[in-house]
Enzyme design. Sequence first.
Site, PDB file in Angstrom:
ATOM      1  N   LYS A  49      46.668  32.492  31.749  1.00  0.00           N
ATOM      2  CA  LYS A  49      47.610  32.178  30.669  1.00  0.00           C
ATOM      3  C   LYS A  49      48.549  31.092  31.186  1.00  0.00           C
ATOM      4  CE  LYS A  49      50.787  34.310  27.392  1.00  0.00           C
ATOM      5  NZ  LYS A  49      51.989  33.501  27.684  1.00  0.00           N
ATOM      6  N   GLU A  90      40.730  34.455  31.005  1.00  0.00           N
ATOM      7  CA  GLU A  90      41.262  33.142  31.360  1.00  0.00           C
ATOM      8  C   GLU A  90      42.725  33.229  31.794  1.00  0.00           C
ATOM      9  OE1 GLU A  90      41.246  31.112  27.141  1.00  0.00           O
ATOM     10  OE2 GLU A  90      39.479  32.371  27.360  1.00  0.00           O
ATOM     11  N   ARG A 134      53.767  24.303  18.479  1.00  0.00           N
ATOM     12  CA  ARG A 134      53.560  25.601  17.825  1.00  0.00           C
ATOM     13  C   ARG A 134      54.710  25.930  16.873  1.00  0.00           C
ATOM     14  NH1 ARG A 134      55.004  31.039  19.299  1.00  0.00           N
ATOM     15  NH2 ARG A 134      53.771  32.455  18.024  1.00  0.00           N
ATOM     16  N   GLU A 163      47.192  24.155  25.774  1.00  0.00           N
ATOM     17  CA  GLU A 163      48.515  24.199  26.403  1.00  0.00           C
ATOM     18  C   GLU A 163      48.801  22.878  27.107  1.00  0.00           C
ATOM     19  OE1 GLU A 163      51.619  27.300  27.310  1.00  0.00           O
ATOM     20  OE2 GLU A 163      49.938  27.148  25.923  1.00  0.00           O
ATOM     21  N   SER A 184      51.115  34.755  18.098  1.00  0.00           N
ATOM     22  CA  SER A 184      51.245  35.095  19.516  1.00  0.00           C
ATOM     23  C   SER A 184      50.233  36.192  19.859  1.00  0.00           C
ATOM     24  CB  SER A 184      52.667  35.556  19.835  1.00  0.00           C
ATOM     25  OG  SER A 184      53.082  36.518  18.908  1.00  0.00           O
ATOM     26  N   LYS A 237      39.954  37.912  25.824  1.00  0.00           N
ATOM     27  CA  LYS A 237      39.529  37.783  24.431  1.00  0.00           C
ATOM     28  C   LYS A 237      38.168  38.454  24.270  1.00  0.00           C
ATOM     29  CE  LYS A 237      41.892  33.367  24.197  1.00  0.00           C
ATOM     30  NZ  LYS A 237      41.729  31.893  24.259  1.00  0.00           N
TER      31      LYS A 237
END
Length: 230
Positions: A48, A46, A69, A112, A15, A229
Amino acid sequence: ENTFEAVKHLKPMLSINNIFDEKELDKFSDEGIKTLNAKDIEYSAEPKFDGASLSIVYKDGKLSIGATRGDGFTGENVTENVKTISDIPWDITPYFIKHNLPIPRTLEVRGEVIMKHNVFNDLNAQALKNGDKLLANPRNAASGALRNINPKITAQRKLSFYAYALGECDGFNEEKGHYETLQVLKLMGFPISELIQKVNGVDGLHNYFKKIGELRDKLPFDIDGVVYKV
């Protein structure tokens, strides 16, 4: 009862750390500058996505395993359901052939699975008409459809997928930066968010957050924050 076989992830799907206010964002920036001994850091910023994380492993360019996941180390094998999601390519060899590159032995794409608002609303309108149970929210609807034991039902739920990272790679040279890697995934046929952009320094982080905050209500899907990131 859902009975999917367990899949051990090639690399753990960990996570990400959370930040809840502007002060913490400044601290994140300061820590990065200190750790990297840099004056100015370029970030990939970006949205989420609020859905279900998915790992898709390609062996020799062909879709081999799709896994949820789970606990981050072991997920569920939902390959047959993944194949019903039209956004996800079954074969990525054309990209490598076109660019005269070796086809990677293993390439793991992470992203996702979400349900867009229009699909969610249509399904609930239909359920209302049929006297069926309504879906609670797009996130649970996406997660439930991905883990449905009947791939036909998954297909009817018209799920969407957005790639956001690479996992295990064998025989694939990553690009110089994360943002560039995502652009290559796009060329391979994976959808990536149009809202992803490179930003510079702490001001870039704050400005992006503000921008997404203003757009949030107009987006065709649910998000639960932004991701930065280095």
